[in-house]
Write a protein that holds these residues in place. Structure first.
Motif, PDB file in Angstrom:
ATOM      1  N   VAL A  19      21.433  -8.316  25.465  1.00  0.00           N
ATOM      2  CA  VAL A  19      21.779  -9.353  26.427  1.00  0.00           C
ATOM      3  C   VAL A  19      21.823 -10.715  25.730  1.00  0.00           C
ATOM      4  O   VAL A  19      20.898 -11.085  25.019  1.00  0.00           O
ATOM      5  CB  VAL A  19      20.753  -9.390  27.586  1.00  0.00           C
ATOM      6  CG1 VAL A  19      21.116 -10.458  28.593  1.00  0.00           C
ATOM      7  CG2 VAL A  19      20.680  -8.030  28.264  1.00  0.00           C
ATOM      8  N   VAL A  21      23.090 -14.898  26.585  1.00  0.00           N
ATOM      9  CA  VAL A  21      23.524 -15.881  27.576  1.00  0.00           C
ATOM     10  C   VAL A  21      24.317 -16.940  26.833  1.00  0.00           C
ATOM     11  O   VAL A  21      23.835 -17.521  25.861  1.00  0.00           O
ATOM     12  CB  VAL A  21      22.307 -16.557  28.252  1.00  0.00           C
ATOM     13  CG1 VAL A  21      22.757 -17.636  29.232  1.00  0.00           C
ATOM     14  CG2 VAL A  21      21.453 -15.527  28.947  1.00  0.00           C
ATOM     15  N   VAL A  23      25.994 -20.565  27.323  1.00  0.00           N
ATOM     16  CA  VAL A  23      26.010 -21.741  28.191  1.00  0.00           C
ATOM     17  C   VAL A  23      26.914 -22.781  27.541  1.00  0.00           C
ATOM     18  O   VAL A  23      26.788 -23.048  26.342  1.00  0.00           O
ATOM     19  CB  VAL A  23      24.587 -22.317  28.377  1.00  0.00           C
ATOM     20  CG1 VAL A  23      24.615 -23.603  29.172  1.00  0.00           C
ATOM     21  CG2 VAL A  23      23.686 -21.287  29.037  1.00  0.00           C
ATOM     22  N   MET A  43      17.542 -19.681  34.790  1.00  0.00           N
ATOM     23  CA  MET A  43      18.234 -18.482  34.332  1.00  0.00           C
ATOM     24  C   MET A  43      17.375 -17.682  33.364  1.00  0.00           C
ATOM     25  O   MET A  43      17.217 -16.468  33.496  1.00  0.00           O
ATOM     26  CB  MET A  43      19.534 -18.871  33.602  1.00  0.00           C
ATOM     27  CG  MET A  43      20.767 -18.558  34.344  1.00  0.00           C
ATOM     28  SD  MET A  43      22.284 -18.801  33.395  1.00  0.00           S
ATOM     29  CE  MET A  43      21.928 -19.949  32.122  1.00  0.00           C
ATOM     30  N   LEU A  44      16.821 -18.377  32.374  1.00  0.00           N
ATOM     31  CA  LEU A  44      16.062 -17.684  31.333  1.00  0.00           C
ATOM     32  C   LEU A  44      14.748 -17.098  31.840  1.00  0.00           C
ATOM     33  O   LEU A  44      14.188 -16.201  31.204  1.00  0.00           O
ATOM     34  CB  LEU A  44      15.795 -18.637  30.164  1.00  0.00           C
ATOM     35  CG  LEU A  44      17.029 -19.064  29.375  1.00  0.00           C
ATOM     36  CD1 LEU A  44      16.647 -20.058  28.291  1.00  0.00           C
ATOM     37  CD2 LEU A  44      17.767 -17.872  28.790  1.00  0.00           C
ATOM     38  N   LEU A  49      16.653 -11.490  31.980  1.00  0.00           N
ATOM     39  CA  LEU A  49      16.988 -12.315  30.810  1.00  0.00           C
ATOM     40  C   LEU A  49      15.757 -12.735  30.007  1.00  0.00           C
ATOM     41  O   LEU A  49      15.839 -13.635  29.173  1.00  0.00           O
ATOM     42  CB  LEU A  49      17.758 -13.565  31.255  1.00  0.00           C
ATOM     43  CG  LEU A  49      19.081 -13.312  31.982  1.00  0.00           C
ATOM     44  CD1 LEU A  49      19.705 -14.618  32.417  1.00  0.00           C
ATOM     45  CD2 LEU A  49      20.041 -12.531  31.100  1.00  0.00           C
ATOM     46  N   ALA A  52      16.588 -12.465  26.377  1.00  0.00           N
ATOM     47  CA  ALA A  52      17.995 -12.663  26.057  1.00  0.00           C
ATOM     48  C   ALA A  52      18.174 -13.703  24.969  1.00  0.00           C
ATOM     49  O   ALA A  52      17.424 -14.669  24.867  1.00  0.00           O
ATOM     50  CB  ALA A  52      18.760 -13.103  27.306  1.00  0.00           C
ATOM     51  N   LEU A  54      20.349 -16.786  23.335  1.00  0.00           N
ATOM     52  CA  LEU A  54      21.001 -17.928  23.981  1.00  0.00           C
ATOM     53  C   LEU A  54      21.926 -18.617  22.998  1.00  0.00           C
ATOM     54  O   LEU A  54      21.509 -19.033  21.919  1.00  0.00           O
ATOM     55  CB  LEU A  54      19.950 -18.921  24.482  1.00  0.00           C
ATOM     56  CG  LEU A  54      20.469 -20.257  25.023  1.00  0.00           C
ATOM     57  CD1 LEU A  54      21.296 -20.060  26.287  1.00  0.00           C
ATOM     58  CD2 LEU A  54      19.307 -21.201  25.285  1.00  0.00           C
ATOM     59  N   HIS A  84      13.134 -16.516  23.113  1.00  0.00           N
ATOM     60  CA  HIS A  84      14.591 -16.365  23.027  1.00  0.00           C
ATOM     61  C   HIS A  84      15.081 -16.860  21.676  1.00  0.00           C
ATOM     62  O   HIS A  84      14.726 -17.950  21.249  1.00  0.00           O
ATOM     63  CB  HIS A  84      15.284 -17.177  24.125  1.00  0.00           C
ATOM     64  CG  HIS A  84      14.838 -16.837  25.497  1.00  0.00           C
ATOM     65  ND1 HIS A  84      15.387 -15.812  26.230  1.00  0.00           N
ATOM     66  CD2 HIS A  84      13.868 -17.366  26.284  1.00  0.00           C
ATOM     67  CE1 HIS A  84      14.789 -15.739  27.404  1.00  0.00           C
ATOM     68  NE2 HIS A  84      13.852 -16.673  27.458  1.00  0.00           N
ATOM     69  N   TRP A  86      17.916 -18.611  19.820  1.00  0.00           N
ATOM     70  CA  TRP A  86      18.934 -19.515  20.344  1.00  0.00           C
ATOM     71  C   TRP A  86      19.679 -20.207  19.213  1.00  0.00           C
ATOM     72  O   TRP A  86      19.204 -20.296  18.086  1.00  0.00           O
ATOM     73  CB  TRP A  86      18.323 -20.541  21.291  1.00  0.00           C
ATOM     74  CG  TRP A  86      17.298 -21.434  20.657  1.00  0.00           C
ATOM     75  CD1 TRP A  86      15.956 -21.211  20.578  1.00  0.00           C
ATOM     76  CD2 TRP A  86      17.529 -22.688  19.993  1.00  0.00           C
ATOM     77  NE1 TRP A  86      15.336 -22.237  19.914  1.00  0.00           N
ATOM     78  CE2 TRP A  86      16.282 -23.163  19.541  1.00  0.00           C
ATOM     79  CE3 TRP A  86      18.666 -23.448  19.745  1.00  0.00           C
ATOM     80  CZ2 TRP A  86      16.146 -24.361  18.844  1.00  0.00           C
ATOM     81  CZ3 TRP A  86      18.536 -24.643  19.060  1.00  0.00           C
ATOM     82  CH2 TRP A  86      17.290 -25.096  18.623  1.00  0.00           C
TER      83      TRP A  86
END
Length: 113
Positions: A19, A21, A23, A43-44, A49, A52, A54, A84, A86
């Motif tokens: 997964v 995300v 943005v 969301m996170l 998620l 997830a 990012l 996460h 990111w």
């Protein structure tokens, strides 16, 4: 190569869900960056998620006086994200600049799993 090779079909299959995300942030919209941060953290925090990855695209980097990637990262408090992976990527959706680099980061995370 003039050689007959016999193969056997694979029985069953392996499925793994990964997964991410993505943005997209408007780098010119200083007034709503706090709203973006609130929505991102909502969301996170969702159960689906929790782990997830990012990818944040800082769009409109071609516009004069836009927020820099560092500013956006600071406003979004990305360094506080501990659960996460990111990445924030400067981009311009009109020209496509930066889009491939962001997606390449995402693919490199998939390969490293």
């Amino acid at each position: 190569m003039n050689e007959v090779v016999h193969t056997s079909p694979t029985i069953g299959s392996n499925v793994e869900e990964i997964v991410f995300v993505i943005v997209v942030v408007d780098s010119t919209d200083r007034e709503r960056i706090s709203v973006t941060r609130e929505e991102l953290y909502k969301m996170l925090s969702h159960e689906d998620l929790k782990k997830a990855g990012l990818l944040v695209f800082a769009n409109k980097q071609d516009v004069k006086e836009c927020m820099s990637v560092a500013e956006i990262s600071q406003y979004l408090k990305l360094t506080s994200l501990k659960d996460h992976q990111w990445h924030i990527q400067a981009c311009c959706a009109l020209t496509g600049e930066g889009l491939c680099q962001g997606l390449e980061w995402m693919m490199s995370r998939l390969k490293s799993r």
